[in-house]
Design an enzyme around this catalytic site. Structure first.
Site, PDB file in Angstrom:
ATOM      1  N   SER A 178       0.795  -1.236   0.000  1.00  0.00           N
ATOM      2  CA  SER A 178       0.000   0.000   0.000  1.00  0.00           C
ATOM      3  C   SER A 178       0.824   1.281   0.000  1.00  0.00           C
ATOM      4  O   SER A 178       0.255   2.370  -0.137  1.00  0.00           O
ATOM      5  CB  SER A 178      -0.961   0.004   1.191  1.00  0.00           C
ATOM      6  OG  SER A 178      -2.040  -0.881   0.941  1.00  0.00           O
ATOM      7  N   LYS A 228       2.846   6.876   4.706  1.00  0.00           N
ATOM      8  CA  LYS A 228       1.953   5.796   4.259  1.00  0.00           C
ATOM      9  C   LYS A 228       2.518   4.460   4.703  1.00  0.00           C
ATOM     10  O   LYS A 228       3.713   4.208   4.587  1.00  0.00           O
ATOM     11  CB  LYS A 228       1.807   5.811   2.731  1.00  0.00           C
ATOM     12  CG  LYS A 228       0.741   4.826   2.235  1.00  0.00           C
ATOM     13  CD  LYS A 228      -0.641   5.302   2.614  1.00  0.00           C
ATOM     14  CE  LYS A 228      -1.711   4.235   2.388  1.00  0.00           C
ATOM     15  NZ  LYS A 228      -1.683   3.193   3.463  1.00  0.00           N
TER      16      LYS A 228
END
Length: 267
Positions: A65, A203
């Site tokens: 991700s 992230k």
């Protein structure tokens, strides 16, 4: 002295990358938790770099991700969605955390790393679009592979921690062919914490293909004096270890006076 200078010149010509000394403070953060991994922290100009496990920092893994940073830029640029608020209806199938089990937009899907939403966008845009932007940005090995819906999860795409830093520096400097609104959106979505002195954009990622599984945490800290980029990855043997991605990184940033430093100027 002349021999030393000559040797340095030869290294520059040969393209050999510099070797950075192991940082004992960073090493202890991993060792105290019995975690195998790497962490690289770099100033914006690259003149100051802290490294734990440089060999691993140059080893490429699936991005999982963490790819959503570039993925979102591509989706906004190529019309994968009309805008960040366009809703894609949930089909009612349970595929992961409860936070995925709902209609999603980019605004909601980015933070919870909703895989099915980004797979839907990938199906809309097609593999040629991704191949083009992977090459334009020099993202890792730039290999999308045959399955457009999973190449960042279990396909051919690979990127190292050092390459994550390179990409993030290009992203922050806005060197890639995306419009301003797309950059502004992704920066907003990446914001995970801020103080009176600084802010952090980051992230997570979690590669669940193979054993051990690989956890990621990448991003940067903005202050008035500098921008500090970081990329860490680690082996995940048990699900509860995933929390160490953020814990180790934040402790490292604090230990170097990058995050939570009272001496920083107020933004």
């Amino acid at each position: 002295m002349n021999r030393i200078l000559a040797a340095m010149f030869c290294l520059m010509l040969s393209g050999v990358l510099p070797v950075h000394a192991e940082d004992a403070v960073l090493a202890e953060l991993f060792q105290s938790r019995n975690v195998a991994g790497t962490l690289v922290i770099s100033s914006q100009d690259g003149e100051t770099i802290y490294v734990h496990n440089e060999e691993r920092a140059r080893t490429a893994y699936l991005p999982a991700s963490t790819f959503k940073v570039l993925h979102t830029l591509i989706a906004m640029e190529e019309g994968g969605v009309a805008d960040e608020k366009e809703v894609v209806p949930w089909d009612g199938k349970h595929r992961g955390p409860a936070s995925w089990d709902r209609d999603q937009s980019i605004e909601t899907a980015f933070g919870v790393s909703c895989i099915w939403f980004y797979q839907h966008l990938a199906g809309r845009m097609g593999s040629e679009v991704y191949t083009e932007y992977l090459k334009k940005t020099g993202y890792g090995n730039a290999q999308a592979g045959p399955d457009v819906r999973s190449f960042w999860l279990e396909g051919d795409l690979r990127i190292s921690a050092m390459e994550q830093l390179d990409f993030l520096k290009g992203f922050h400097a806005r060197r890639y062919p995306f419009n301003r609104a797309s950059y502004d959106l992704v920066e907003r979505l990446m914001l995970v914490d801020q103080s009176e002195m600084s802010m952090i954009r980051a992230k997570t990622g979690w590669v669940q293909k193979g054993k051990p599984e690989i956890g990621w945490y990448v991003g940067y800290v903005e202050t008035l004096e500098n921008v500090w980029f970081f990329a860490m990855n680690m082996d995940i043997l048990e699900p509860e270890e995933s929390r160490f991605r953020q814990i180790i990184t934040m402790e490292a940033l604090k230990s170097k006076g990058i995050w939570g430093n009272a001496g920083m100027k107020k933004l």
